[in-house]
Enzyme design. Sequence first.
Site, PDB file in Angstrom:
ATOM      1  CG  HIS A  14     -14.949  11.386 -24.560  1.00 47.08           C
ATOM      2  ND1 HIS A  14     -13.887  11.699 -24.625  1.00 47.08           N
ATOM      3  CD2 HIS A  14     -15.391  12.701 -23.713  1.00 47.08           C
ATOM      4  CE1 HIS A  14     -13.236  12.692 -24.112  1.00 47.08           C
ATOM      5  NE2 HIS A  14     -14.248  13.231 -23.812  1.00 47.08           N
ATOM      6  CB  CYS A  33     -13.072  14.232 -19.734  1.00 44.64           C
ATOM      7  SG  CYS A  33     -13.114  15.566 -20.949  1.00 44.64           S
ATOM      8  CG  HIS A  39     -18.290  15.178 -21.790  1.00 45.33           C
ATOM      9  ND1 HIS A  39     -17.545  14.298 -20.874  1.00 45.33           N
ATOM     10  CD2 HIS A  39     -17.238  15.819 -22.124  1.00 45.33           C
ATOM     11  CE1 HIS A  39     -16.481  14.123 -21.309  1.00 45.33           C
ATOM     12  NE2 HIS A  39     -16.209  15.073 -22.081  1.00 45.33           N
ATOM     13  CG  HIS A  41     -14.905  17.183 -26.316  1.00 45.80           C
ATOM     14  ND1 HIS A  41     -14.459  18.319 -25.636  1.00 45.80           N
ATOM     15  CD2 HIS A  41     -14.920  15.974 -25.475  1.00 45.80           C
ATOM     16  CE1 HIS A  41     -14.169  17.763 -24.228  1.00 45.80           C
ATOM     17  NE2 HIS A  41     -14.278  16.625 -24.156  1.00 45.80           N
ATOM     18  CG  ASP A  79     -20.456  13.731 -37.387  1.00 41.57           C
ATOM     19  OD1 ASP A  79     -20.274  14.644 -36.427  1.00 41.57           O
ATOM     20  OD2 ASP A  79     -21.191  14.168 -38.174  1.00 41.57           O
ATOM     21  CG  HIS A  80     -24.242  13.729 -34.810  1.00 43.49           C
ATOM     22  ND1 HIS A  80     -23.413  14.356 -35.700  1.00 43.49           N
ATOM     23  CD2 HIS A  80     -25.117  14.926 -34.202  1.00 43.49           C
ATOM     24  CE1 HIS A  80     -23.758  15.768 -35.632  1.00 43.49           C
ATOM     25  NE2 HIS A  80     -24.788  16.046 -34.789  1.00 43.49           N
ATOM     26  CD  GLU A 124     -10.791  16.339 -25.859  1.00 42.69           C
ATOM     27  OE1 GLU A 124     -11.249  15.203 -26.019  1.00 42.69           O
ATOM     28  OE2 GLU A 124     -10.082  16.554 -25.024  1.00 42.69           O
TER      29      GLU A 124
HETATM   30 NI    NI Z   1     -13.957  15.197 -22.961  1.00 39.93          NI
END
Ligand code: NI
Length: 135
Positions: A14, A33, A39, A41, A79-80, A124
């Site tokens: 995100h 972020c 990047h 998580h 996911d992914h 997270e």
């Molecule tokens: Ni982030």
Amino acid sequence: MVYITRRERFSAAHRLYKTGLSDEENFKLYGLCSNPNWHGHNYVLEVVVKGEVDPETGYLLDLKDLKEIIRKRVIEKVDHKNLNLDTDFMKGIIPSAENITIAIWNQLVDKIPKGALHSVKLFETENNYFEYKGE
Ligand code: NI
């Protein structure tokens, strides 16, 4: 009343940013972020359902069914994936952990076959988690 928790994991990319702000201003607001090139998580999701035990089955609900609903309504969509670009239920929403948690609640609240959705928790990082109970 019994509470059942199903835990799932997903990895997603995100970027937190507000359109109209420069990269520098977004960095001030969102820190790492807001990295322009995304990047990721490794999220942990906990979905809690509450309800009465059915005396016929001894179950509140069949965990296979709950797993399948979470997979179809949430995991396959995140996911992914890139939460800003790929995830239909995050369109137009800043993908902060707070907003992801609420959006996942909204994906699930009407789909629980027995009992009722009690809470959605989203981890997270190891030390930060977010919880929503519908209000
Ligand atoms: Ni982030």
